[in-house]
Write a protein that holds these residues in place. Structure first.
Motif, PDB file in Angstrom:
ATOM      1  N   ASN A 175       0.817  -1.209   0.000  1.00  0.00           N
ATOM      2  CA  ASN A 175       0.000   0.000   0.000  1.00  0.00           C
ATOM      3  C   ASN A 175       0.853   1.262   0.000  1.00  0.00           C
ATOM      4  O   ASN A 175       0.469   2.291  -0.566  1.00  0.00           O
ATOM      5  CB  ASN A 175      -0.933  -0.005   1.205  1.00  0.00           C
ATOM      6  CG  ASN A 175      -2.028   1.030   1.100  1.00  0.00           C
ATOM      7  OD1 ASN A 175      -2.779   1.058   0.117  1.00  0.00           O
ATOM      8  ND2 ASN A 175      -2.122   1.902   2.095  1.00  0.00           N
ATOM      9  N   ARG A 176       2.017   1.191   0.626  1.00  0.00           N
ATOM     10  CA  ARG A 176       2.940   2.328   0.626  1.00  0.00           C
ATOM     11  C   ARG A 176       3.467   2.602  -0.779  1.00  0.00           C
ATOM     12  O   ARG A 176       3.582   3.763  -1.188  1.00  0.00           O
ATOM     13  CB  ARG A 176       4.097   2.039   1.589  1.00  0.00           C
ATOM     14  CG  ARG A 176       5.160   3.126   1.676  1.00  0.00           C
ATOM     15  CD  ARG A 176       6.192   2.793   2.742  1.00  0.00           C
ATOM     16  NE  ARG A 176       6.900   1.543   2.446  1.00  0.00           N
ATOM     17  CZ  ARG A 176       7.960   1.461   1.637  1.00  0.00           C
ATOM     18  NH1 ARG A 176       8.418   2.557   1.041  1.00  0.00           N
ATOM     19  NH2 ARG A 176       8.570   0.310   1.430  1.00  0.00           N
ATOM     20  N   PRO A 187      -0.531   2.464  -3.605  1.00  0.00           N
ATOM     21  CA  PRO A 187      -1.744   2.672  -2.798  1.00  0.00           C
ATOM     22  C   PRO A 187      -2.982   2.085  -3.463  1.00  0.00           C
ATOM     23  O   PRO A 187      -3.218   2.271  -4.654  1.00  0.00           O
ATOM     24  CB  PRO A 187      -1.837   4.198  -2.699  1.00  0.00           C
ATOM     25  CG  PRO A 187      -0.427   4.672  -2.843  1.00  0.00           C
ATOM     26  CD  PRO A 187       0.209   3.716  -3.829  1.00  0.00           C
ATOM     27  N   ARG A 231      -5.903  -1.340   1.796  1.00  0.00           N
ATOM     28  CA  ARG A 231      -6.303  -0.615   3.002  1.00  0.00           C
ATOM     29  C   ARG A 231      -7.401  -1.369   3.743  1.00  0.00           C
ATOM     30  O   ARG A 231      -7.351  -1.527   4.969  1.00  0.00           O
ATOM     31  CB  ARG A 231      -6.781   0.786   2.629  1.00  0.00           C
ATOM     32  CG  ARG A 231      -7.301   1.629   3.789  1.00  0.00           C
ATOM     33  CD  ARG A 231      -7.812   2.971   3.255  1.00  0.00           C
ATOM     34  NE  ARG A 231      -8.281   3.825   4.322  1.00  0.00           N
ATOM     35  CZ  ARG A 231      -9.502   3.786   4.842  1.00  0.00           C
ATOM     36  NH1 ARG A 231     -10.388   2.890   4.382  1.00  0.00           N
ATOM     37  NH2 ARG A 231      -9.854   4.615   5.814  1.00  0.00           N
ATOM     38  N   TRP A 267      -0.823   2.492  12.622  1.00  0.00           N
ATOM     39  CA  TRP A 267      -1.217   2.825  11.253  1.00  0.00           C
ATOM     40  C   TRP A 267      -2.739   2.830  11.126  1.00  0.00           C
ATOM     41  O   TRP A 267      -3.317   3.740  10.493  1.00  0.00           O
ATOM     42  CB  TRP A 267      -0.626   1.803  10.268  1.00  0.00           C
ATOM     43  CG  TRP A 267      -1.189   1.945   8.882  1.00  0.00           C
ATOM     44  CD1 TRP A 267      -0.742   2.761   7.893  1.00  0.00           C
ATOM     45  CD2 TRP A 267      -2.364   1.295   8.361  1.00  0.00           C
ATOM     46  NE1 TRP A 267      -1.550   2.656   6.777  1.00  0.00           N
ATOM     47  CE2 TRP A 267      -2.546   1.770   7.038  1.00  0.00           C
ATOM     48  CE3 TRP A 267      -3.263   0.367   8.877  1.00  0.00           C
ATOM     49  CZ2 TRP A 267      -3.595   1.332   6.231  1.00  0.00           C
ATOM     50  CZ3 TRP A 267      -4.310  -0.072   8.076  1.00  0.00           C
ATOM     51  CH2 TRP A 267      -4.469   0.411   6.765  1.00  0.00           C
ATOM     52  N   ARG A 274      -4.271   6.036  12.382  1.00  0.00           N
ATOM     53  CA  ARG A 274      -4.010   7.163  11.476  1.00  0.00           C
ATOM     54  C   ARG A 274      -4.879   7.067  10.237  1.00  0.00           C
ATOM     55  O   ARG A 274      -5.427   8.068   9.759  1.00  0.00           O
ATOM     56  CB  ARG A 274      -2.533   7.196  11.068  1.00  0.00           C
ATOM     57  CG  ARG A 274      -1.564   7.543  12.182  1.00  0.00           C
ATOM     58  CD  ARG A 274      -0.179   7.881  11.622  1.00  0.00           C
ATOM     59  NE  ARG A 274       0.384   6.823  10.807  1.00  0.00           N
ATOM     60  CZ  ARG A 274       1.129   5.811  11.270  1.00  0.00           C
ATOM     61  NH1 ARG A 274       1.368   5.721  12.579  1.00  0.00           N
ATOM     62  NH2 ARG A 274       1.615   4.895  10.462  1.00  0.00           N
ATOM     63  N   GLU A 275      -5.023   5.861   9.716  1.00  0.00           N
ATOM     64  CA  GLU A 275      -5.728   5.674   8.458  1.00  0.00           C
ATOM     65  C   GLU A 275      -7.238   5.773   8.614  1.00  0.00           C
ATOM     66  O   GLU A 275      -7.929   6.319   7.753  1.00  0.00           O
ATOM     67  CB  GLU A 275      -5.349   4.318   7.863  1.00  0.00           C
ATOM     68  CG  GLU A 275      -5.834   4.076   6.459  1.00  0.00           C
ATOM     69  CD  GLU A 275      -5.194   4.993   5.424  1.00  0.00           C
ATOM     70  OE1 GLU A 275      -5.805   5.176   4.347  1.00  0.00           O
ATOM     71  OE2 GLU A 275      -4.091   5.520   5.693  1.00  0.00           O
ATOM     72  N   SER A 276      -7.755   5.227   9.716  1.00  0.00           N
ATOM     73  CA  SER A 276      -9.207   5.181   9.910  1.00  0.00           C
ATOM     74  C   SER A 276      -9.752   6.377  10.675  1.00  0.00           C
ATOM     75  O   SER A 276     -10.949   6.672  10.612  1.00  0.00           O
ATOM     76  CB  SER A 276      -9.581   3.904  10.674  1.00  0.00           C
ATOM     77  OG  SER A 276      -9.088   3.970  12.015  1.00  0.00           O
TER      78      SER A 276
END
Length: 406
Positions: A135-136, A139, A144, A192, A195-197
């Protein structure tokens, strides 16, 4: 095992392979050249191309036994299943070779079902090292989604009364709620996910777990126990044990590496100085230990009975080197210099023919001489998939430090 005489001499004389000539040892003076780092990464790409051709499509690599020319593989449920695709993705990032990305994506398809696995604490290793790197670099909302579901599965193992994520469900006659130091490595996945959600629950659990581990796993000298067993009702510590170390009170080398890496990562993600202080204490314990060999590659346990004839663990050195390369960016002065020099020494020696396989050999693995579980006579003095992962990660981190000096 090949004799270590030549590499010990290398370390004792302070000679670094392919080093830049320098009259200073300031922390920002990098000793390894871009050519040296590139050569190791090119060799790694070549080895993993060998691995990809040999590996069955539905399997993931664990280790290799040279005498039998036997490549041992695993299903996706094994804790190391994410390291092979993760390494492929690091090497794709370096080389741009699309065949590596194709191979990694094929393994990601196999791994995806582990997002629903609530029977393991290792989902960070399994999903974040693999899907996280994917994903890095590329993406994708699907990647995700897989990871966020995996993070939900991971926190299902958290118990508030204990303040930790349960590691193992086996040996219920011995432990109630075992938590191993390795579990620190899976907290990056949860940070992570928050941060993402935008949901703080993941990071909150990660911090509580890290704090419980800091309180209960470490001795006064900042060495770590392997297993802490908690009472499921009161949260009290029942036992301080080991499963893979030499003794309950010994310092299992890879456990010390996991702790160092975990607290460096927790500082990066939270900027809480308590984690930086802990990482510094662990690093100092490791680097100042009288039983740390001059080449920086630890014995499998710092207190192994048969030192200096004890087996080395290249996996521990690779993890420590990667962690030190990040830690040195958070400190300065002599401390920074010590950590950078130590990481360079480890990377140099891991890249020598004592620990690095010749092209086409070793079943496609990069490093030799790691130890999985010596007491169980399992994966002793062999290549290991996570040794390769953290070695390549350390090289990529060093390459990033070189930056515009390249």
């Amino acid at each position: 095992m090949k004799k270590l005489k030549s590499i010990l001499l290398l370390a004792l004389t302070g000679t670094l392979l392919a080093c830049q000539s320098t009259s200073s040892t300031n922390g920002d003076q990098l000793l390894l050249t871009a050519d040296f780092v590139d050569q190791q990464l090119k060799n790694a790409v070549e080895q993993y191309q060998v691995m990809a051709k040999r590996l069955p499509p539905q399997s993931l690599p664990k280790t290799y036994y040279e005498e039998q020319d036997s490549l041992e593989t695993s299903s996706t449920r094994w804790w190391t299943s994410g390291f092979y695709p993760g390494t492929l993705l690091y090497l794709y990032e370096y080389s741009g070779d699309s065949t590596l990305a194709v191979e990694a994506k094929q393994k990601l398809q196999l791994l995806e079902k582990e997002k629903n696995n609530k029977g393991t604490h290792d989902l960070g290793f399994m999903l974040y090292c693999s899907f996280g790197n994917a994903n890095r670099l590329m993406p994708d909302l699907h990647y995700r989604s897989v990871m966020l579901q995996g993070a939900e599965s991971l926190i299902s193992r958290y118990k508030d009364a204990v303040g930790a994520i349960k590691s193992w469900d086996h040996h219920t006659d011995q432990w109630q709620f075992p938590v191993i130091i390795d579990n620190m490595m899976n907290l990056e996945f949860l940070n992570w996910a928050s941060r993402e959600s935008g949901d703080s629950k993941f990071a909150n659990i990660a911090k509580i777990h890290a704090n419980s581990t800091l309180k209960n796993h470490f001795r006064n000298d900042y060495s770590s126990y392997h297993v802490i067993d908690y009472d499921t009702i009161t949260g009290a510590v029942r036992h301080r044990h080991t499963a893979q170390g030499a003794q309950h009170e010994s310092a299992w080398a890879r456990g010390q590496a996991w702790g160092l890496y975990g607290y460096v990562m927790m500082y990066r993600d939270t900027q809480d100085s308590i984690y930086l202080n802990q990482a510094v204490h662990i690093a100092n314990y490791i680097l100042n230990h009288p039983n740390l060999p001059k080449d920086g590659v630890p014995y499998w346990d710092f207190d192994a009975e048969n030192i200096p004839d004890a087996k080395r663990d290249a996996s521990a050195a690779a993890i420590i080197a990667s962690a030190l390369l990040e830690l040195q960016t958070y400190v300065d002065g002599e401390q920074q210099n010590q950590y950078l020099r130590a990481a360079e020494n480890m990377l140099t020696n891991l890249s020598s023919d004592v620990y690095k396989a010749k092209k086409g050999s070793n079943g496609g693995f990069i490093l030799t001489h790691s130890v999985g579980h010596l007491l169980a006579n399992s994966e002793v003095d062999v290549p290991l998939t996570y040794a390769d992962y953290y070695y390549v990660e350390a090289l990529m981190r060093y390459r990033n430090l070189l930056g515009d000096k390249r």
